[in-house]
Design an enzyme around this catalytic site. Structure first.
Site, PDB file in Angstrom:
ATOM      1  N   CYS A  14     -26.641 -16.153-111.737  1.00 30.13           N
ATOM      2  CA  CYS A  14     -25.874 -15.246-112.603  1.00 30.13           C
ATOM      3  C   CYS A  14     -26.736 -14.099-113.133  1.00 30.13           C
ATOM      4  O   CYS A  14     -26.280 -12.957-113.222  1.00 30.13           O
ATOM      5  CB  CYS A  14     -25.213 -16.003-113.745  1.00 30.13           C
ATOM      6  SG  CYS A  14     -26.299 -17.079-114.689  1.00 30.13           S
ATOM      7  N   ASP A  42     -17.981 -10.905-114.264  1.00 28.68           N
ATOM      8  CA  ASP A  42     -18.457 -12.283-114.344  1.00 28.68           C
ATOM      9  C   ASP A  42     -18.559 -12.846-112.925  1.00 28.68           C
ATOM     10  O   ASP A  42     -17.548 -12.969-112.230  1.00 28.68           O
ATOM     11  CB  ASP A  42     -17.489 -13.113-115.185  1.00 28.68           C
ATOM     12  CG  ASP A  42     -18.062 -14.465-115.580  1.00 28.68           C
ATOM     13  OD1 ASP A  42     -18.907 -14.983-114.827  1.00 28.68           O
ATOM     14  OD2 ASP A  42     -17.655 -14.992-116.627  1.00 28.68           O
ATOM     15  N   HIS A  83     -24.884 -19.439-118.842  1.00 29.36           N
ATOM     16  CA  HIS A  83     -24.330 -18.416-117.941  1.00 29.36           C
ATOM     17  C   HIS A  83     -24.485 -17.005-118.510  1.00 29.36           C
ATOM     18  O   HIS A  83     -24.287 -16.781-119.692  1.00 29.36           O
ATOM     19  CB  HIS A  83     -22.844 -18.723-117.697  1.00 29.36           C
ATOM     20  CG  HIS A  83     -22.207 -17.816-116.707  1.00 29.36           C
ATOM     21  ND1 HIS A  83     -22.701 -17.644-115.425  1.00 29.36           N
ATOM     22  CD2 HIS A  83     -21.114 -17.012-116.804  1.00 29.36           C
ATOM     23  CE1 HIS A  83     -21.933 -16.781-114.775  1.00 29.36           C
ATOM     24  NE2 HIS A  83     -20.975 -16.382-115.594  1.00 29.36           N
TER      25      HIS A  83
END
Length: 199
Positions: A149, A107, A90
């Site tokens: 991401c 995030d 991630h």
């Protein structure tokens, strides 16, 4: 194969991974788009990864080479990889805002990278002269799948850089729009071609 670092572009025997594209884009922001803005420092993702394992003297050299003590906004593209091998699952974005004495963390997958980002902040804040800086997780657009991401980090970096370039703070940043994320891959391809890449 890492979910955070999927192959984003295959061309004959060559593959570009998301980390390559992030690295390319941070170079583009540093040397083209914001080359005249001395307040912004975009740290390449591979350098951010190495920072986790550098000792203070090595970190100090990196920061001195880039005049980091005088940068108002420092962007860290952060991977959750916990070792020196390639990998991780991630990406997220941490931005030091010196005027606000805060490390803002964005995030796109909940608070998945809170631990790695707080560890990195603890490691660099003294060397950056912001010992009292706070850590602040920010609400931001969430990804709709398990692999976007990196594109979110690129879009958030753009969004924040544009905002701080105008307002000199992160507070008040509007939410990123999903259409921006959806359009980004095509924009990146156009950018690569415009800089001399082949389509």
């Amino acid at each position: 194969m890492s979910k955070a670092d999927p192959i984003s572009l295959s061309f004959h025997d060559s593959c570009l991974r998301m980390s390559d594209i992030l690295s390319f884009y941070y170079e583009y922001l540093s040397h083209v788009k914001y080359k005249n803005n001395k307040d912004l420092y975009f740290i390449a993702p591979e350098v951010t990864q190495c920072m986790k394992y550098m000792d203070d003297s090595e970190l100090e050299m990196v920061f001195e080479d880039h005049d980091a003590a005088n940068k108002q906004f420092i962007f860290f593209a952060l991977n959750d990889n916990g070792n020196t091998e390639a990998g991780g699952t991630h990406w997220s974005l941490m931005v030091l805002s010196r005027p606000e004495k805060t490390f803002f963390h964005f995030d796109s997958y909940g608070n998945n990278n809170t631990g790695p980002s707080m560890e990195l902040m603890a490691k660099v804040k003294d060397l950056l002269g912001v010992r009292q800086a706070k850590f602040r997780p920010m609400r931001c657009l969430q990804q709709a799948n398990g692999y976007d991401c990196g594109i979110h980090v690129i879009c958030m970096t753009d969004h924040i850089a544009d905002y701080v370039n105008r307002y000199e703070v992160i507070e008040g940043l509007p939410t990123l729009h999903i259409d921006t994320v959806k359009a980004k891959r095509a924009e990146l391809l156009k950018l690569i071609i415009s800089l001399g890449g082949k389509d």
